[in-house]
Design an enzyme around this catalytic site. Structure first.
Site, PDB file in Angstrom:
ATOM      1  N   GLU A  96      -6.563  -0.951  -6.189  1.00  0.00           N
ATOM      2  CA  GLU A  96      -5.728   0.108  -6.774  1.00  0.00           C
ATOM      3  C   GLU A  96      -4.669  -0.561  -7.647  1.00  0.00           C
ATOM      4  O   GLU A  96      -3.947  -1.444  -7.170  1.00  0.00           O
ATOM      5  CB  GLU A  96      -5.020   0.910  -5.685  1.00  0.00           C
ATOM      6  N   SER A 127       0.825  -1.200   0.000  1.00  0.00           N
ATOM      7  CA  SER A 127       0.000   0.000   0.000  1.00  0.00           C
ATOM      8  C   SER A 127       0.856   1.244   0.000  1.00  0.00           C
ATOM      9  O   SER A 127       0.336   2.354  -0.033  1.00  0.00           O
ATOM     10  CB  SER A 127      -0.921  -0.009   1.222  1.00  0.00           C
ATOM     11  N   HIS A 171      -3.329  -3.457  -5.354  1.00  0.00           N
ATOM     12  CA  HIS A 171      -3.569  -3.247  -3.932  1.00  0.00           C
ATOM     13  C   HIS A 171      -5.033  -3.482  -3.581  1.00  0.00           C
ATOM     14  O   HIS A 171      -5.918  -2.735  -3.996  1.00  0.00           O
ATOM     15  CB  HIS A 171      -3.141  -1.815  -3.552  1.00  0.00           C
ATOM     16  N   ASN A 206      -4.566   5.376   0.642  1.00  0.00           N
ATOM     17  CA  ASN A 206      -3.869   5.534   1.922  1.00  0.00           C
ATOM     18  C   ASN A 206      -3.311   6.933   2.118  1.00  0.00           C
ATOM     19  O   ASN A 206      -3.124   7.367   3.257  1.00  0.00           O
ATOM     20  CB  ASN A 206      -2.780   4.476   2.082  1.00  0.00           C
TER      21      ASN A 206
HETATM   22  N1  CAA Z   1     -17.286 -13.345   1.213  1.00  0.00           N
HETATM   23  C1  CAA Z   1     -18.279 -12.526   0.811  1.00  0.00           C
HETATM   24  N2  CAA Z   1     -18.955 -11.715   1.648  1.00  0.00           N
HETATM   25  C2  CAA Z   1     -18.599 -11.760   2.939  1.00  0.00           C
HETATM   26  C3  CAA Z   1     -17.581 -12.585   3.441  1.00  0.00           C
HETATM   27  C4  CAA Z   1     -16.898 -13.402   2.506  1.00  0.00           C
HETATM   28  N3  CAA Z   1     -15.890 -14.208   2.858  1.00  0.00           N
HETATM   29  N4  CAA Z   1     -17.467 -12.387   4.760  1.00  0.00           N
HETATM   30  C5  CAA Z   1     -18.389 -11.458   5.091  1.00  0.00           C
HETATM   31  N5  CAA Z   1     -19.083 -11.088   3.989  1.00  0.00           N
HETATM   32  C6  CAA Z   1     -20.146 -10.095   3.881  1.00  0.00           C
HETATM   33  C7  CAA Z   1     -21.308 -10.386   4.795  1.00  0.00           C
HETATM   34  O1  CAA Z   1     -22.188 -11.296   4.173  1.00  0.00           O
HETATM   35  C8  CAA Z   1     -21.930  -8.995   4.951  1.00  0.00           C
HETATM   36  O2  CAA Z   1     -22.711  -8.745   3.793  1.00  0.00           O
HETATM   37  P1  CAA Z   1     -24.054  -7.829   3.854  1.00  0.00           P
HETATM   38  O3  CAA Z   1     -23.573  -6.437   4.161  1.00  0.00           O
HETATM   39  O4  CAA Z   1     -24.632  -7.960   2.488  1.00  0.00           O
HETATM   40  O5  CAA Z   1     -24.892  -8.401   4.935  1.00  0.00           O
HETATM   41  C9  CAA Z   1     -20.714  -8.066   4.878  1.00  0.00           C
HETATM   42  O6  CAA Z   1     -19.650  -8.843   4.306  1.00  0.00           O
HETATM   43  C10 CAA Z   1     -20.216  -7.552   6.219  1.00  0.00           C
HETATM   44  O7  CAA Z   1     -20.494  -8.516   7.162  1.00  0.00           O
HETATM   45  P2  CAA Z   1     -19.954  -8.717   8.637  1.00  0.00           P
HETATM   46  O8  CAA Z   1     -21.107  -9.256   9.365  1.00  0.00           O
HETATM   47  O9  CAA Z   1     -18.701  -9.477   8.619  1.00  0.00           O
HETATM   48  O10 CAA Z   1     -19.507  -7.399   9.361  1.00  0.00           O
HETATM   49  P3  CAA Z   1     -19.971  -5.926   9.415  1.00  0.00           P
HETATM   50  O11 CAA Z   1     -21.321  -5.691   8.855  1.00  0.00           O
HETATM   51  O12 CAA Z   1     -19.712  -5.541  10.819  1.00  0.00           O
HETATM   52  O13 CAA Z   1     -18.891  -5.204   8.445  1.00  0.00           O
HETATM   53  C11 CAA Z   1     -16.757  -4.634   7.606  1.00  0.00           C
HETATM   54  C12 CAA Z   1     -17.535  -5.412   8.637  1.00  0.00           C
HETATM   55  C13 CAA Z   1     -16.990  -5.223   6.223  1.00  0.00           C
HETATM   56  C14 CAA Z   1     -15.289  -4.773   7.971  1.00  0.00           C
HETATM   57  C15 CAA Z   1     -17.247  -3.152   7.609  1.00  0.00           C
HETATM   58  O14 CAA Z   1     -17.219  -2.652   8.917  1.00  0.00           O
HETATM   59  C16 CAA Z   1     -16.416  -2.257   6.736  1.00  0.00           C
HETATM   60  O15 CAA Z   1     -16.637  -2.175   5.535  1.00  0.00           O
HETATM   61  N6  CAA Z   1     -15.443  -1.564   7.356  1.00  0.00           N
HETATM   62  C17 CAA Z   1     -14.518  -0.683   6.628  1.00  0.00           C
HETATM   63  C18 CAA Z   1     -13.423  -1.500   6.052  1.00  0.00           C
HETATM   64  C19 CAA Z   1     -12.407  -0.662   5.360  1.00  0.00           C
HETATM   65  O16 CAA Z   1     -12.439   0.561   5.345  1.00  0.00           O
HETATM   66  N7  CAA Z   1     -11.435  -1.341   4.773  1.00  0.00           N
HETATM   67  C20 CAA Z   1     -10.322  -0.716   4.135  1.00  0.00           C
HETATM   68  C21 CAA Z   1      -9.163  -0.698   5.059  1.00  0.00           C
HETATM   69  S1  CAA Z   1      -7.749   0.029   4.320  1.00  0.00           S
HETATM   70  C22 CAA Z   1      -6.971  -1.268   3.638  1.00  0.00           C
HETATM   71  O17 CAA Z   1      -7.319  -2.382   3.710  1.00  0.00           O
HETATM   72  C23 CAA Z   1      -5.803  -0.971   2.827  1.00  0.00           C
HETATM   73  C24 CAA Z   1      -4.523  -0.643   3.417  1.00  0.00           C
HETATM   74  O18 CAA Z   1      -3.601  -0.605   2.665  1.00  0.00           O
HETATM   75  C25 CAA Z   1      -4.300  -0.270   4.805  1.00  0.00           C
END
Ligand code: CAA
Length: 273
Positions: free
Chosen positions: A140, A107, A128, A179
């Site tokens: 990305e 990242s 990414h 990021n």
């Molecule tokens: N395959 C497909 N779908 C899945 C899955 C899988 N293996 N595991 C979970 N899901 C789905 C669930 O079915 C659910 O779908 P619906 O919304 O349709 O019901 C959804 O994912 C989320 O379900 P959860 O119950 O696990 O959890 P949640 O509702 O509390 O959400 C989260 C958790 C997805 C993490 C959410 O809080 C979120 O989007 N958070 C922000 C994440 C984010 O910003 N990520 C980027 C981080 S930066 C990065 O990664 C890059 C870097 O370089 C640092």
């Protein structure tokens, strides 16, 4: 993130070989895929049959040499410059196909630096993903100054068509697009918490309910990993020398104490059962 990337590839009908550094990491990675697929089944995102087929397409190894005949490699090792350079050097030695593409899930580390560690910089590109990979739609894509148009087109096809993600093209500069915006926000939240301005819960509730973010900045830092967040911040600071990229002391101390977020069971919140 490697396990999430492997899961998404296997669910897209690709044969995937996951190479881990040792047996312990291999077992943990395999377990993460199993847990994630179980969640996908439980929430109706994948059928029993498709889940089984995805698992059948996944194999695991601790020998990087086993990748020799693969046409597309995605590196997702620790966000550490030296570790990534070493992996790219070793990949370059083992890959047989001169056209094999070497992508990095970094990242923040310059793609040009990773490319320069190989004898085929035209085949190196940034790919990414975002955490959790099976859920997040964005990828990305970062070509370096040396990446060929063919490598870029293949990477875009993989991400956009085969994996059904939404690719954006990012510049080869620390933090790419996401990021460079996200990390100062996370660091500001940590500084606010460190200064005692508000509790972790109130900071996170403020951003989830006040701005409709799916999770607050401190919970998100726990999800990303405090060590990864700091590593990305350091790359950004090294590149731009801007104070909003500087690591807050609390983040450094928590990392020193082994509080890395979800993966260690403790970060700004506790995940121990
Ligand atoms: N395959 C497909 N779908 C899945 C899955 C899988 N293996 N595991 C979970 N899901 C789905 C669930 O079915 C659910 O779908 P619906 O919304 O349709 O019901 C959804 O994912 C989320 O379900 P959860 O119950 O696990 O959890 P949640 O509702 O509390 O959400 C989260 C958790 C997805 C993490 C959410 O809080 C979120 O989007 N958070 C922000 C994440 C984010 O910003 N990520 C980027 C981080 S930066 C990065 O990664 C890059 C870097 O370089 C640092």
């Amino acid at each position: 993130m490697g396990s999430g990337i492997a899961e998404v590839l296997a669910r897209s009908a690709l044969d995937v070989l996951v190479v881990e550094r040792d047996q312990e990491a291999l077992d943990a990675g395999r377990q993460r895929v199993l847990t994630s697929l179980a969640k996908a089944r439980a929430t109706g995102k994948i059928s029993e049959d498709d889940s089984r087929r995805a698992l059948d397409r996944l194999s695991f190894s601790i020998d990087i040499g086993d990748l020799r005949d693969y046409p597309f490699i995605i590196e997702a090792v620790a966000e550490d410059h030296a570790v990534k350079l070493d992996v790219f050097r070793r990949l370059d030695e083992v890959l047989v196909d001169g056209g094999a593409i070497m992508a990095s899930n970094t990242s923040s580390i310059p793609i040009a630096a990773l490319a320069a560690a190989t004898s085929r910089p035209e085949n190196v590109i940034g790919l990414h993903f975002f955490n959790p990979v099976p859920v997040m739609k964005l990828v990305e894509i970062t070509p370096s100054l040396l990446t060929s148009d063919e490598t870029l087109a293949t990477a875009r096809r993989l991400a956009g068509e085969r994996l059904a993600k939404t690719p954006i093209t990012s510049p080869d500069r620390a933090g790419f697009v996401v990021n460079a915006l996200l990390i100062p926000y996370l660091l500001s939240a940590i500084r606010m918490f460190e200064a005692g301005v508000a509790t972790a819960e109130d900071i996170d509730t403020g951003m989830t309910l006040g701005c409709a973010h799916p999770m607050g900045p401190l919970a998100l830092t726990d999800l990303i990993g405090l060590d990864t967040t700091a590593a990305v911040a350091e790359s950004l600071y090294a590149e731009f020398r801007e104070s909003h990229f500087a690591t807050p002391p609390l983040l450094s101390r928590m990392i020193a104490a082994g509080q890395l977020g979800r993966k260690s069971g403790q970060g700004f919140y506790s995940y121990r059962r």
